[in-house]
Write a protein that holds these residues in place. Structure first.
Motif, PDB file in Angstrom:
ATOM      1  N   VAL A 249       0.850  -1.193   0.000  1.00 19.30           N
ATOM      2  CA  VAL A 249       0.000   0.000   0.000  1.00 19.30           C
ATOM      3  C   VAL A 249       0.880   1.236   0.000  1.00 19.30           C
ATOM      4  CG1 VAL A 249      -1.897  -1.120   1.245  1.00 19.30           C
ATOM      5  CG2 VAL A 249      -0.143   0.076   2.529  1.00 19.30           C
ATOM      6  N   ASN A 250       0.286   2.365  -0.340  1.00 20.80           N
ATOM      7  CA  ASN A 250       0.987   3.641  -0.297  1.00 20.80           C
ATOM      8  C   ASN A 250       1.329   3.992   1.149  1.00 20.80           C
ATOM      9  OD1 ASN A 250       1.938   6.228  -0.634  1.00 20.80           O
ATOM     10  ND2 ASN A 250       0.082   7.041  -1.575  1.00 20.80           N
ATOM     11  N   TYR A 251       2.579   4.358   1.388  1.00 19.49           N
ATOM     12  CA  TYR A 251       3.047   4.665   2.745  1.00 19.49           C
ATOM     13  C   TYR A 251       2.618   6.051   3.216  1.00 19.49           C
ATOM     14  CZ  TYR A 251       6.506   5.263   6.539  1.00 19.49           C
ATOM     15  OH  TYR A 251       7.118   5.488   7.743  1.00 19.49           O
ATOM     16  N   GLN A 287      14.388   9.532  -5.396  1.00 24.92           N
ATOM     17  CA  GLN A 287      13.585   9.456  -6.612  1.00 24.92           C
ATOM     18  C   GLN A 287      12.210   8.883  -6.298  1.00 24.92           C
ATOM     19  OE1 GLN A 287      14.281  10.481  -9.760  1.00 24.92           O
ATOM     20  NE2 GLN A 287      16.266  11.299  -9.091  1.00 24.92           N
ATOM     21  N   LYS A 288      11.196   9.484  -6.887  1.00 24.45           N
ATOM     22  CA  LYS A 288       9.849   8.950  -6.724  1.00 24.45           C
ATOM     23  C   LYS A 288       9.667   7.768  -7.662  1.00 24.45           C
ATOM     24  CE  LYS A 288       4.972  10.337  -6.815  1.00 24.45           C
ATOM     25  NZ  LYS A 288       4.004  11.390  -7.185  1.00 24.45           N
ATOM     26  N   THR A 345      -3.260  -0.725 -11.289  1.00 27.68           N
ATOM     27  CA  THR A 345      -2.964   0.362 -12.217  1.00 27.68           C
ATOM     28  C   THR A 345      -1.686   1.049 -11.750  1.00 27.68           C
ATOM     29  OG1 THR A 345      -4.369   1.922 -10.986  1.00 27.68           O
ATOM     30  CG2 THR A 345      -5.377   0.750 -12.837  1.00 27.68           C
ATOM     31  N   VAL A 346      -0.869   1.461 -12.719  1.00 27.10           N
ATOM     32  CA  VAL A 346       0.410   2.097 -12.411  1.00 27.10           C
ATOM     33  C   VAL A 346       0.574   3.362 -13.232  1.00 27.10           C
ATOM     34  CG1 VAL A 346       1.510  -0.110 -11.852  1.00 27.10           C
ATOM     35  CG2 VAL A 346       1.695   0.798 -14.180  1.00 27.10           C
ATOM     36  N   GLU A 347       1.449   4.230 -12.756  1.00 28.04           N
ATOM     37  CA  GLU A 347       1.880   5.400 -13.512  1.00 28.04           C
ATOM     38  C   GLU A 347       3.393   5.399 -13.557  1.00 28.04           C
ATOM     39  OE1 GLU A 347       0.476   9.212 -12.335  1.00 28.04           O
ATOM     40  OE2 GLU A 347      -1.642   8.598 -12.272  1.00 28.04           O
ATOM     41  N   PHE A 348       3.951   5.828 -14.680  1.00 25.22           N
ATOM     42  CA  PHE A 348       5.403   5.931 -14.795  1.00 25.22           C
ATOM     43  C   PHE A 348       5.855   7.289 -14.284  1.00 25.22           C
ATOM     44  CE2 PHE A 348       4.566   2.421 -17.577  1.00 25.22           C
ATOM     45  CZ  PHE A 348       5.687   1.605 -17.423  1.00 25.22           C
ATOM     46  N   THR A 349       6.835   7.263 -13.403  1.00 20.10           N
ATOM     47  CA  THR A 349       7.428   8.506 -12.888  1.00 20.10           C
ATOM     48  C   THR A 349       8.738   8.821 -13.590  1.00 20.10           C
ATOM     49  OG1 THR A 349       8.623   7.298 -11.149  1.00 20.10           O
ATOM     50  CG2 THR A 349       6.416   8.120 -10.608  1.00 20.10           C
ATOM     51  N   LYS A 352      13.674   6.770 -17.918  1.00 21.82           N
ATOM     52  CA  LYS A 352      15.125   6.499 -17.989  1.00 21.82           C
ATOM     53  C   LYS A 352      15.704   6.534 -16.585  1.00 21.82           C
ATOM     54  CE  LYS A 352      15.912   8.365 -22.648  1.00 21.82           C
ATOM     55  NZ  LYS A 352      16.690   9.359 -23.443  1.00 21.82           N
ATOM     56  N   PRO A 353      15.689   5.456 -15.855  1.00 22.29           N
ATOM     57  CA  PRO A 353      15.133   4.137 -16.162  1.00 22.29           C
ATOM     58  C   PRO A 353      13.620   4.125 -15.946  1.00 22.29           C
ATOM     59  CG  PRO A 353      16.043   4.107 -13.964  1.00 22.29           C
ATOM     60  CD  PRO A 353      16.321   5.470 -14.518  1.00 22.29           C
ATOM     61  N   TYR A 354      13.002   2.975 -16.218  1.00 22.47           N
ATOM     62  CA  TYR A 354      11.552   2.850 -16.067  1.00 22.47           C
ATOM     63  C   TYR A 354      11.194   2.648 -14.599  1.00 22.47           C
ATOM     64  CZ  TYR A 354      10.892   2.586 -21.113  1.00 22.47           C
ATOM     65  OH  TYR A 354      10.843   2.878 -22.452  1.00 22.47           O
ATOM     66  N   ARG A 355      10.547   3.669 -14.022  1.00 24.93           N
ATOM     67  CA  ARG A 355      10.084   3.586 -12.633  1.00 24.93           C
ATOM     68  C   ARG A 355       8.574   3.806 -12.601  1.00 24.93           C
ATOM     69  NH1 ARG A 355      14.681   7.113 -11.465  1.00 24.93           N
ATOM     70  NH2 ARG A 355      16.385   5.873 -10.589  1.00 24.93           N
ATOM     71  N   VAL A 356       7.906   3.122 -11.671  1.00 28.98           N
ATOM     72  CA  VAL A 356       6.451   3.215 -11.557  1.00 28.98           C
ATOM     73  C   VAL A 356       6.031   3.478 -10.123  1.00 28.98           C
ATOM     74  CG1 VAL A 356       6.012   1.666 -13.506  1.00 28.98           C
ATOM     75  CG2 VAL A 356       6.178   0.711 -11.190  1.00 28.98           C
ATOM     76  N   ILE A 357       4.833   4.012  -9.991  1.00 32.78           N
ATOM     77  CA  ILE A 357       4.119   3.997  -8.717  1.00 32.78           C
ATOM     78  C   ILE A 357       2.821   3.233  -8.953  1.00 32.78           C
ATOM     79  CG2 ILE A 357       5.057   6.167  -7.830  1.00 32.78           C
ATOM     80  CD1 ILE A 357       2.389   7.498  -8.692  1.00 32.78           C
ATOM     81  N   VAL A 358       2.310   2.611  -7.906  1.00 32.46           N
ATOM     82  CA  VAL A 358       1.006   1.933  -7.999  1.00 32.46           C
ATOM     83  C   VAL A 358      -0.067   2.980  -7.748  1.00 32.46           C
ATOM     84  CG1 VAL A 358      -0.451   0.084  -7.114  1.00 32.46           C
ATOM     85  CG2 VAL A 358       2.040  -0.204  -7.165  1.00 32.46           C
ATOM     86  N   SER A 359      -0.916   3.204  -8.727  1.00 31.41           N
ATOM     87  CA  SER A 359      -1.926   4.264  -8.614  1.00 31.41           C
ATOM     88  C   SER A 359      -3.267   3.748  -8.112  1.00 31.41           C
ATOM     89  CB  SER A 359      -2.110   4.966  -9.966  1.00 31.41           C
ATOM     90  OG  SER A 359      -2.380   4.038 -10.999  1.00 31.41           O
ATOM     91  N   GLY A 360      -3.453   2.418  -8.110  1.00 26.03           N
ATOM     92  CA  GLY A 360      -4.716   1.883  -7.592  1.00 26.03           C
ATOM     93  C   GLY A 360      -5.016   0.512  -8.160  1.00 26.03           C
ATOM     94  N   ARG A 361      -6.280   0.149  -8.088  1.00 27.52           N
ATOM     95  CA  ARG A 361      -6.767  -1.118  -8.632  1.00 27.52           C
ATOM     96  C   ARG A 361      -7.820  -0.794  -9.671  1.00 27.52           C
ATOM     97  NH1 ARG A 361      -4.720  -5.982  -7.894  1.00 27.52           N
ATOM     98  NH2 ARG A 361      -6.724  -6.973  -7.548  1.00 27.52           N
ATOM     99  N   ILE A 362      -7.796  -1.500 -10.791  1.00 32.86           N
ATOM    100  CA  ILE A 362      -8.758  -1.210 -11.859  1.00 32.86           C
ATOM    101  C   ILE A 362     -10.188  -1.488 -11.397  1.00 32.86           C
ATOM    102  CG2 ILE A 362      -8.621  -3.484 -12.957  1.00 32.86           C
ATOM    103  CD1 ILE A 362      -8.974  -0.023 -14.693  1.00 32.86           C
ATOM    104  N   LYS A 363     -10.354  -2.372 -10.386  1.00 31.63           N
ATOM    105  CA  LYS A 363     -11.685  -2.650  -9.855  1.00 31.63           C
ATOM    106  C   LYS A 363     -11.972  -1.848  -8.594  1.00 31.63           C
ATOM    107  CE  LYS A 363     -12.205  -7.276 -11.821  1.00 31.63           C
ATOM    108  NZ  LYS A 363     -12.399  -8.712 -11.546  1.00 31.63           N
ATOM    109  N   HIS A 364     -10.961  -1.158  -8.062  1.00 28.08           N
ATOM    110  CA  HIS A 364     -11.143  -0.325  -6.867  1.00 28.08           C
ATOM    111  C   HIS A 364     -11.147   1.136  -7.287  1.00 28.08           C
ATOM    112  CE1 HIS A 364      -9.490  -3.591  -3.897  1.00 28.08           C
ATOM    113  NE2 HIS A 364     -10.631  -3.917  -4.464  1.00 28.08           N
ATOM    114  N   PHE A 365     -12.298   1.628  -7.606  1.00 33.61           N
ATOM    115  CA  PHE A 365     -12.460   3.021  -7.992  1.00 33.61           C
ATOM    116  C   PHE A 365     -13.903   3.405  -7.689  1.00 33.61           C
ATOM    117  CE2 PHE A 365     -13.338   0.386 -11.700  1.00 33.61           C
ATOM    118  CZ  PHE A 365     -14.569   0.857 -12.121  1.00 33.61           C
TER     119      PHE A 365
END
Length: 500
Positions: A249-251, A287-288, A345-349, A352-365
């Motif tokens: 989960v998000n801290y 880095q985020k 669901t993820v978003e790229f932050t 170079k290099p490829y980093r992601v954050i978890v933005s949620g669940r496709i069924k949790h909205f």
């Protein structure tokens, strides 16, 4: 304190960092190699034959032959593997099944193979080594490390070991960490979470704890028990505790509460593990986002979240993705999962290099009215609303109120406070402003008088723990959904008298 162990950890960390940078700096080639390997190795499996893997030479070939599936759609193949048939989704039989409790599928059996299992262990190890390589801090390897996890007791089914992922991973702790690792095997085998936490507290209080790891909500429970037992901050009890490792989960919603319980700031490493694969870890403190594991036997595809439910959404590889776009992540892997929708669901932050954050669940909205509010947006709104104040939140979830007793519908926020705000209405206004700023659909519905501004319902202390216990999901890898598109959680909280 200098020891041979901490010195060797630094040497090992530099070596691992060099190998990680090699593939991270060549992402397209790395993913192409993974894709080719997957097609070659699985072409003689039942799934490979059914989908003509032998003639798949490109991503477009793969897209045309292999549709995106969730667990329910892949289940006919999984059931054959569970029954003991070899060569169905991957060569031979899997070593393990990670059993998870799905929200819609009941129990899910996720295969872990001889090829996929080591990638879970290696990624967790590399996350710590990358931290050492970056910071030079390796003294913590001399102390005790705790990993709050599920029971390592496994069952056998048709020659395949079955258990929770965190319990399976407990069998793969490297020998050089065995003496440092806590809790004891006996304590780890305790099934009841509350009993287990009490036993962990008793075992760890006398020890030199330097690393603590687990899902934030359950680590918080452990910290609170320590404070209750000793009357001291966790940082006073464990003077050398300086690294918190977390995932799931998000801290951010927990950060202020944790710093209050600990009494000081500590470094942290974020992980992105799942039964389906260890997808990413934080590779730099400043880095985020988390470094996407492109060389771990996982081939990634991405579908824009707002197009996911279209009839033929475009499936992209990493070469096509953009920053600040919400994607559903699709994986194919050496575990025998093919074009598999893990639900995140993820978003790229960073690219170079490829980093992601978890933005949620496709069924949790929440999209009861077309607003499509996602987990990242509500977490960001709450973070902005309480930043700089003395308000502390223990846990929260959001649900739509479609049929209020009076007035327009609204989003209802159920929040358990550690420190309550002086003015609940003002806090609701600050959350509302942030949410409107982030989500134009939500703003339009407010301005169009379809929705009224959100309302906050307070949850009693430990109310969410009581809720999770009532549904049999207290502790382990279980997480409270941030968002629901229905009122199942909301109504249960109300019926159990957990609000005030």
């Amino acid at each position: 304190m200098f020891t041979i162990k901490s010195a060797l950890a630094k040497v090992f960390a530099r070596s691992v960092r060099k190998s990680v940078l090699k593939w991270a700096n060549n992402p397209i080639e790395t993913q192409n190699a993974v894709f080719k390997h997957l097609m070659e190795e699985a072409q003689n499996t039942q799934f490979g034959k059914d989908h003509d893997f032998r003639n798949i030479k490109s991503h477009s070939d793969f897209v045309s032959r292999v549709p995106v599936r969730d667990y329910e759609e892949l289940k006919p193949y999984v059931e054959r593997v569970v029954a003991g048939e070899p060569d169905i989704l991957w060569k031979g039989k899997p070593l393990y099944f990670a059993k998870t409790s799905g929200t819609t599928s009941g129990s899910k059996y996720i295969p872990l193979t001889k090829e996929s299992m080591p990638t879970h262990v290696e990624a967790a190890r590399n996350a710590i080594l990358m931290y050492i390589a970056e910071t030079g801090n390796s003294e913590f390897v001399n102390g005790k490390m705790i990993f709050l996890q599920g029971s390592p007791i496994l069952k056998e089914q048709n020659g395949i070991q079955l258990g929770r992922l965190s319990g399976i991973v407990a069998h793969f702790v490297p020998k050089y960490l065995q003496k440092n690792r806590m809790p004891s095997w006996e304590t780890n085998c305790i099934e009841d979470w509350e009993t287990k936490v009490e036993a962990i507290v008793a075992e760890t209080l006398p020890e030199n704890m330097t690393v603590i790891s687990g899902i934030p909500s359950w680590v918080q429970m452990y910290f609170e028990r320590i404070h209750e037992k000793t009357g001291k901050k966790v940082g006073e009890v464990f003077k050398n505790f300086n690294l918190f490792i977390f995932g799931g989960v998000n801290y951010e919603p927990y950060r202020a509460k944790f710093e209050s319980l600990i009494g000081r700031k500590v470094d942290s490493i974020e992980l992105y593990p799942a039964s389906e694969g260890f997808f990413a870890y934080q590779d730099q403190q400043n880095q985020k986002g988390m470094l996407l594991q492109l060389n771990s036997g996982i081939f990634y595809e991405f579908i824009k979240a707002d197009e996911f439910f279209d009839e033929h959404p475009k499936r992209m590889t990493i070469s096509d993705v953009e920053l600040r776009t919400n994607y559903v992540m699709i994986i194919s892997s050496t575990a025998g999962l093919w074009a598999y929708n893990i639900g995140d669901t993820v978003e790229f932050t960073s690219l170079k290099p490829y980093r992601v954050i978890v933005s949620g669940r496709i069924k949790h909205f929440i999209s009861a009215f077309g607003e499509h509010v996602i987990g990242k947006e509500v977490e960001q709104a709450l973070h902005e609303a309480i930043e700089g104040s003395n308000v502390q939140v223990s846990e929260f979830t959001v649900a739509p109120q479609i049929n209020p007793s009076s007035g327009l519908p609204y989003h209802e926020w159920f929040i358990e406070f550690e420190n309550e705000p002086d003015n609940l209405s003002q806090l609701a206004e600050r959350i509302e402003m942030s949410l409107q700023k982030q989500n134009s659909y939500y703003l339009d519905l407010i301005q169009g008088k379809v929705l009224q501004p959100l309302k906050i319902s307070r949850v009693k202390k430990n109310g969410f723990q009581d809720y999770m216990k009532s549904i049999g999901k207290l502790g382990g890898q279980n997480k409270l959904p941030r968002l629901s598109n229905d009122r199942n959680i909301a109504d249960t909280l109300t019926k159990q008298n957990l609000t005030k």
